[in-house]
Motif scaffolding. Structure first.
Motif, PDB file in Angstrom:
ATOM      1  N   GLU A 496       0.808  -1.216   0.000  1.00 29.34           N
ATOM      2  CA  GLU A 496       0.000   0.000   0.000  1.00 29.34           C
ATOM      3  C   GLU A 496       0.842   1.268   0.000  1.00 29.34           C
ATOM      4  OE1 GLU A 496      -2.973   0.247   3.159  1.00 29.34           O
ATOM      5  OE2 GLU A 496      -4.224   1.198   1.641  1.00 29.34           O
ATOM      6  N   GLY A 497       1.955   1.230   0.693  1.00 30.32           N
ATOM      7  CA  GLY A 497       2.794   2.427   0.799  1.00 30.32           C
ATOM      8  C   GLY A 497       3.412   2.828  -0.527  1.00 30.32           C
ATOM      9  N   ALA A 498       3.603   1.859  -1.387  1.00 34.97           N
ATOM     10  CA  ALA A 498       4.194   2.160  -2.684  1.00 34.97           C
ATOM     11  C   ALA A 498       3.098   2.532  -3.695  1.00 34.97           C
ATOM     12  CB  ALA A 498       4.992   0.961  -3.173  1.00 34.97           C
ATOM     13  N   GLY A 499       1.845   2.310  -3.310  1.00 37.76           N
ATOM     14  CA  GLY A 499       0.719   2.681  -4.178  1.00 37.76           C
ATOM     15  C   GLY A 499       0.207   1.534  -5.024  1.00 37.76           C
ATOM     16  N   TYR A 500       0.520   0.276  -4.616  1.00 41.81           N
ATOM     17  CA  TYR A 500       0.108  -0.860  -5.445  1.00 41.81           C
ATOM     18  C   TYR A 500      -0.882  -1.777  -4.751  1.00 41.81           C
ATOM     19  CZ  TYR A 500       3.888   0.974  -8.117  1.00 41.81           C
ATOM     20  OH  TYR A 500       4.676   1.838  -8.825  1.00 41.81           O
ATOM     21  N   ALA A 501      -1.453  -1.333  -3.670  1.00 42.85           N
ATOM     22  CA  ALA A 501      -2.425  -2.169  -2.961  1.00 42.85           C
ATOM     23  C   ALA A 501      -3.299  -1.266  -2.106  1.00 42.85           C
ATOM     24  CB  ALA A 501      -1.702  -3.179  -2.072  1.00 42.85           C
ATOM     25  N   GLY A 502      -4.447  -1.766  -1.741  1.00 45.90           N
ATOM     26  CA  GLY A 502      -5.336  -1.038  -0.836  1.00 45.90           C
ATOM     27  C   GLY A 502      -6.115  -2.079  -0.054  1.00 45.90           C
ATOM     28  N   GLY A 503      -5.639  -2.395   1.121  1.00 47.51           N
ATOM     29  CA  GLY A 503      -6.322  -3.400   1.927  1.00 47.51           C
ATOM     30  C   GLY A 503      -5.431  -4.602   2.179  1.00 47.51           C
ATOM     31  N   ILE A 504      -5.857  -5.411   3.136  1.00 51.11           N
ATOM     32  CA  ILE A 504      -5.038  -6.521   3.624  1.00 51.11           C
ATOM     33  C   ILE A 504      -4.741  -7.535   2.520  1.00 51.11           C
ATOM     34  CG2 ILE A 504      -5.045  -8.491   5.234  1.00 51.11           C
ATOM     35  CD1 ILE A 504      -6.806  -6.669   7.092  1.00 51.11           C
ATOM     36  N   VAL A 505      -5.787  -7.979   1.830  1.00 50.97           N
ATOM     37  CA  VAL A 505      -5.584  -9.064   0.855  1.00 50.97           C
ATOM     38  C   VAL A 505      -4.765  -8.572  -0.336  1.00 50.97           C
ATOM     39  CG1 VAL A 505      -6.762 -10.623  -0.729  1.00 50.97           C
ATOM     40  CG2 VAL A 505      -7.599 -10.359   1.589  1.00 50.97           C
ATOM     41  N   SER A 506      -5.079  -7.374  -0.824  1.00 48.96           N
ATOM     42  CA  SER A 506      -4.329  -6.915  -2.001  1.00 48.96           C
ATOM     43  C   SER A 506      -2.874  -6.625  -1.627  1.00 48.96           C
ATOM     44  CB  SER A 506      -4.998  -5.716  -2.674  1.00 48.96           C
ATOM     45  OG  SER A 506      -4.950  -4.588  -1.855  1.00 48.96           O
ATOM     46  N   ALA A 507      -2.630  -6.167  -0.391  1.00 51.78           N
ATOM     47  CA  ALA A 507      -1.238  -5.945   0.048  1.00 51.78           C
ATOM     48  C   ALA A 507      -0.512  -7.292   0.145  1.00 51.78           C
ATOM     49  CB  ALA A 507      -1.213  -5.216   1.391  1.00 51.78           C
ATOM     50  N   ALA A 508      -1.194  -8.295   0.674  1.00 48.77           N
ATOM     51  CA  ALA A 508      -0.575  -9.629   0.795  1.00 48.77           C
ATOM     52  C   ALA A 508      -0.239 -10.171  -0.607  1.00 48.77           C
ATOM     53  CB  ALA A 508      -1.531 -10.569   1.520  1.00 48.77           C
ATOM     54  N   MET A 509      -1.163 -10.004  -1.536  1.00 44.97           N
ATOM     55  CA  MET A 509      -0.915 -10.495  -2.909  1.00 44.97           C
ATOM     56  C   MET A 509       0.255  -9.749  -3.532  1.00 44.97           C
ATOM     57  SD  MET A 509      -4.611 -11.418  -4.598  1.00 44.97           S
ATOM     58  CE  MET A 509      -5.262  -9.774  -4.687  1.00 44.97           C
ATOM     59  N   ASP A 510       0.351  -8.446  -3.248  1.00 45.06           N
ATOM     60  CA  ASP A 510       1.451  -7.680  -3.819  1.00 45.06           C
ATOM     61  C   ASP A 510       2.774  -8.113  -3.195  1.00 45.06           C
ATOM     62  OD1 ASP A 510       1.937  -5.619  -5.819  1.00 45.06           O
ATOM     63  OD2 ASP A 510       2.860  -4.525  -4.155  1.00 45.06           O
ATOM     64  N   GLY A 511       2.748  -8.446  -1.910  1.00 42.57           N
ATOM     65  CA  GLY A 511       3.951  -8.964  -1.251  1.00 42.57           C
ATOM     66  C   GLY A 511       4.436 -10.221  -1.955  1.00 42.57           C
ATOM     67  N   GLU A 512       3.516 -11.114  -2.253  1.00 40.92           N
ATOM     68  CA  GLU A 512       3.895 -12.358  -2.938  1.00 40.92           C
ATOM     69  C   GLU A 512       4.497 -12.055  -4.307  1.00 40.92           C
ATOM     70  OE1 GLU A 512       0.708 -15.239  -3.010  1.00 40.92           O
ATOM     71  OE2 GLU A 512       1.520 -16.029  -1.123  1.00 40.92           O
ATOM     72  N   ARG A 513       3.857 -11.132  -5.016  1.00 42.39           N
ATOM     73  CA  ARG A 513       4.365 -10.780  -6.361  1.00 42.39           C
ATOM     74  C   ARG A 513       5.776 -10.200  -6.284  1.00 42.39           C
ATOM     75  NH1 ARG A 513       1.106  -6.783  -9.489  1.00 42.39           N
ATOM     76  NH2 ARG A 513       2.356  -7.486 -11.226  1.00 42.39           N
ATOM     77  N   CYS A 514       6.023  -9.371  -5.278  1.00 41.19           N
ATOM     78  CA  CYS A 514       7.359  -8.764  -5.160  1.00 41.19           C
ATOM     79  C   CYS A 514       8.407  -9.826  -4.825  1.00 41.19           C
ATOM     80  CB  CYS A 514       7.354  -7.651  -4.109  1.00 41.19           C
ATOM     81  SG  CYS A 514       6.504  -6.184  -4.708  1.00 41.19           S
ATOM     82  N   ALA A 515       8.031 -10.798  -3.996  1.00 38.60           N
ATOM     83  CA  ALA A 515       8.992 -11.871  -3.691  1.00 38.60           C
ATOM     84  C   ALA A 515       9.304 -12.654  -4.965  1.00 38.60           C
ATOM     85  CB  ALA A 515       8.415 -12.793  -2.614  1.00 38.60           C
ATOM     86  N   GLU A 516       8.270 -12.888  -5.779  1.00 40.89           N
ATOM     87  CA  GLU A 516       8.499 -13.610  -7.040  1.00 40.89           C
ATOM     88  C   GLU A 516       9.376 -12.791  -7.980  1.00 40.89           C
ATOM     89  OE1 GLU A 516       4.455 -14.411  -8.211  1.00 40.89           O
ATOM     90  OE2 GLU A 516       4.206 -15.720  -6.467  1.00 40.89           O
ATOM     91  N   ALA A 517       9.150 -11.475  -7.999  1.00 39.63           N
ATOM     92  CA  ALA A 517       9.953 -10.610  -8.868  1.00 39.63           C
ATOM     93  C   ALA A 517      11.403 -10.573  -8.383  1.00 39.63           C
ATOM     94  CB  ALA A 517       9.362  -9.199  -8.887  1.00 39.63           C
ATOM     95  N   ALA A 518      11.594 -10.551  -7.066  1.00 43.45           N
ATOM     96  CA  ALA A 518      12.964 -10.562  -6.528  1.00 43.45           C
ATOM     97  C   ALA A 518      13.637 -11.880  -6.909  1.00 43.45           C
ATOM     98  CB  ALA A 518      12.940 -10.386  -5.014  1.00 43.45           C
ATOM     99  N   PHE A 519      12.886 -12.959  -6.821  1.00 44.25           N
ATOM    100  CA  PHE A 519      13.420 -14.281  -7.183  1.00 44.25           C
ATOM    101  C   PHE A 519      13.842 -14.279  -8.656  1.00 44.25           C
ATOM    102  CE2 PHE A 519      12.442 -18.513  -9.002  1.00 44.25           C
ATOM    103  CZ  PHE A 519      13.384 -19.262  -8.316  1.00 44.25           C
ATOM    104  N   ALA A 520      12.983 -13.702  -9.503  1.00 45.58           N
ATOM    105  CA  ALA A 520      13.309 -13.662 -10.935  1.00 45.58           C
ATOM    106  C   ALA A 520      14.583 -12.853 -11.170  1.00 45.58           C
ATOM    107  CB  ALA A 520      12.143 -13.054 -11.720  1.00 45.58           C
TER     108      ALA A 520
END
Ligand SMILES: Cc1cc2nc3c(=O)[nH]c(=O)nc-3n(C[C@H](O)[C@H](O)[C@H](O)COP(=O)(O)OP(=O)(O)OC[C@H]3O[C@@H](n4cnc5c(N)ncnc54)[C@H](O)[C@@H]3O)c2cc1C
Length: 525
Positions: A496-520
């Motif tokens: 949410e702080g970066a502007g890519y989520a709004g709420g618990i579930v969307s923030a959690a999903m964005d966290g997962e996506r960022c971990a996948e992007a870091a892995f890539a």
């Protein structure tokens, strides 16, 4: 193979919420008698309040043979990353940070989570001090601490961001960590503030059990930047920590992080957000209006979602309800002394006598002083209104308030109503807090809402200021494909702080996506 029959029924609430009666009704709808089914799997539950009397819509699978073994799975397994050769620093242990950490572990990367606040238990003491003694700890409050802004919240898990990730996966992970399985069934699932801390603690335990690290009381104060490559961070105690990538998940209230990025020349942008007040009604009034029955019986505390287009000085802006908390409490959500901010939460049973909701209006870029404040223009506007709210209410955590009927007539409230807001309220004309433009837009919105819900826009309700932390007023840009900052390698702005989520579930999903992007980007050997 198991044989199942899928059925959908509409039942009166008294039947739908009674386990035995529901079981018989579902079987009868499938043409079966009690004892003729092996297992009934409730898949969806929603309330249909459109007709004269509210009904409950249920979808269920009825098995006449044993159901498949993985009906509630798959459960997630976490390999040990203790000896992983790749590591990621995750700044912030909110939903984005915690789910990024778990996903990193699944991918074989060691997460090191740095959180400025305290663990959920110790954090409670600071919340008590905030409510009772009006003391705001800038590192431990309703926004900062383990679990982030989501811990002492309503725990509503409804999200419209279904395209940004796998909502069911997040809900299953929450169930695996102690949330009620009802969240997999209800159309508008929620966990409740009394249960969230246990879930958050279990998420942290999973991270640590797999060899990941979680550090509390560890505020990030600086960046280790080399030739536009983020190598690591520096904490408030001066410790320099390096890793293969940094996921920045500090939430919408970490103003010092925006200031830091700005100061260090990392590109950030002003972003539209929403601002307004929280309105509080007797829950009974909302129940009667929404359910059209004398008492709500076994039905959950009723909620609402309202929206209206307003016009003021040739600018059209939406006014809408935000984070409605049936049977809930208004809480002080300031993150620094000298400001008053309100938000809402509710316990799992949603059984307080009050219904509260943010009623906010969109703040677009043209409403901000971009010339003067640039990327921080929205943040400055937020700050200005929060500080004014504090000053006008006496420079404590008492919040400015006005009865809604009085606000609509621009009349001072000689007395206020009872409230769920623990620090207490002071009668203040809200126009003074919000300024003429915002107040006028909210008035137009409230008048419209009064036509939709009988009794809504009257002196039976009061408004409390200010609801200003709806979403981030700043965006930390990132590349669409790599999710890295366009100018700084190794930096993954998240949540949410970066502007890519709004709420618990969307923030959690964005966290997962960022971990996948870091892995890539860094791989995991
Ligand atoms: C009272 C309240 C009720 C809410 N109710 C709901 C609800 O019912 N449903 C819903 O979906 N959403 C709700 N929200 C919003 C929801 O909590 C957020 O959308 C969500 O938590 C955002 O997740 P995040 O991980 O991106 O950021 P956050 O949850 O804000 O987490 C950021 C974390 O970073 C930490 N941090 C900040 N700066 C630093 C630093 N410099 N160094 C180290 N750590 C740092 C913070 O302490 C915090 O723990 C509510 C919010 C509040 C305040």
């Amino acid at each position: 193979m198991s044989v199942k029959q899928e059925i959908e029924v509409l039942l009166p609430p008294e039947v739908a919420y009674d386990e035995l009666a529901r079981y018989s009704a579902l079987l009868a709808a499938a043409g079966l008698r009690p004892g003729e089914a092996d297992f009934v799997h409730l898949r969806k539950r929603s309330i249909d309040a459109r007709g004269r009397a509210p009904q409950v819509r249920l979808r269920a699978d009825i098995y006449q043979t044993p159901p498949p073994r993985d009906l509630f799975g798959p459960w997630f397994q976490y390999p040990s990353v203790e000896r992983a050769t790749r590591s990621v620093l995750i700044v912030g242990a909110g939903p984005a940070g915690l789910f990024a950490a778990l996903r990193a572990i699944e991918l074989g990367i060691k997460p090191i989570v740095l959180e400025r606040g305290k663990d959920v238990r110790t954090r409670r003491r600071d919340l008590a001090a905030l409510n009772k003694e009006h003391l705001v700890n800038p590192d431990s409050n309703y926004c900062f601490g383990e679990g982030g802004a989501g811990t002492y919240s309503d725990g509503k898990l409804y999200t419209r961001s279904t395209k940004r990730g796998d909502v069911q996966r997040i809900l299953r992970l929450l169930v695996q960590h102690g949330a009620t399985p009802d969240i997999l069934v209800d159309a508008h699932p929620h966990i409740g503030t009394n249960k969230l801390p246990y879930v958050v603690q279990a998420l942290r335990d999973s991270v640590r059990a797999a060899g990941g690290e979680v550090h509390f009381d560890t505020r990030v104060d600086d960046l280790i930047l080399e030739n536009n490559h983020l190598r690591g961070v520096v904490t408030a105690t001066g410790a320099a920590l390096e890793a293969d990538a940094v996921i920045l998940a500090t939430g919408h209230s970490a103003r010092d992080i925006y200031e830091l990025l700005h100061r260090r020349g990392v590109l950030i942008e002003a972003k539209p957000f929403a601002l307004g007040v929280r309105v509080e009604h007797p829950q009974e009034l909302i129940d009667q209006a929404q359910y059209r029955r004398r008492d709500r019986g076994p039905l959950p505390a009723a909620s609402y979602a309202l929206v209206h287009q307003t016009q003021w000085q040739n600018r059209q802006r939406g006014v809408f309800s935000f984070c409605m908390c049936p049977g809930g409490f208004i809480v002080p959500a300031a993150t620094a002394p000298g400001e008053v901010v309100v938000n809402g939460m509710s316990p799992s049973r949603r059984d307080s006598r009050f219904a509260n909701s943010g009623i906010v209006t969109a703040i677009e870029l043209e409403d901000m002083d971009l010339r003067r404040h640039g990327a921080l223009a929205g943040l400055r506007l937020q700050q200005e209104i929060e500080q004014r709210a504090c000053q006008l209410a006496g420079n404590t955590q008492l919040a400015p308030a006005q009865r809604l009927g009085d606000f609509l007539k621009a009349k001072i409230s000689p007395e206020l109503l009872e409230t769920s807001y623990q620090p207490g309220l002071v009668s203040v004309p809200m126009d003074k807090v919000l300024g003429a433009g915002l107040a006028e837009r909210l008035r137009q919105g409230f008048r419209n809402f009064g036509q939709k819900i009988p009794g809504y826009a009257t002196n039976a309700a009061q408004i409390v200021g200010v609801e200003s932390r709806t979403s981030s007023p700043v965006r930390i840009p990132r590349d669409r494909e790599t999710l890295q900052h366009p100018e700084v390698r190794g930096l993954f702005p998240c949540g949410e702080g970066a502007g890519y989520a709004g709420g618990i579930v969307s923030a959690a999903m964005d966290g997962e996506r960022c971990a996948e992007a870091a892995f890539a980007a860094i791989g995991a050997k």
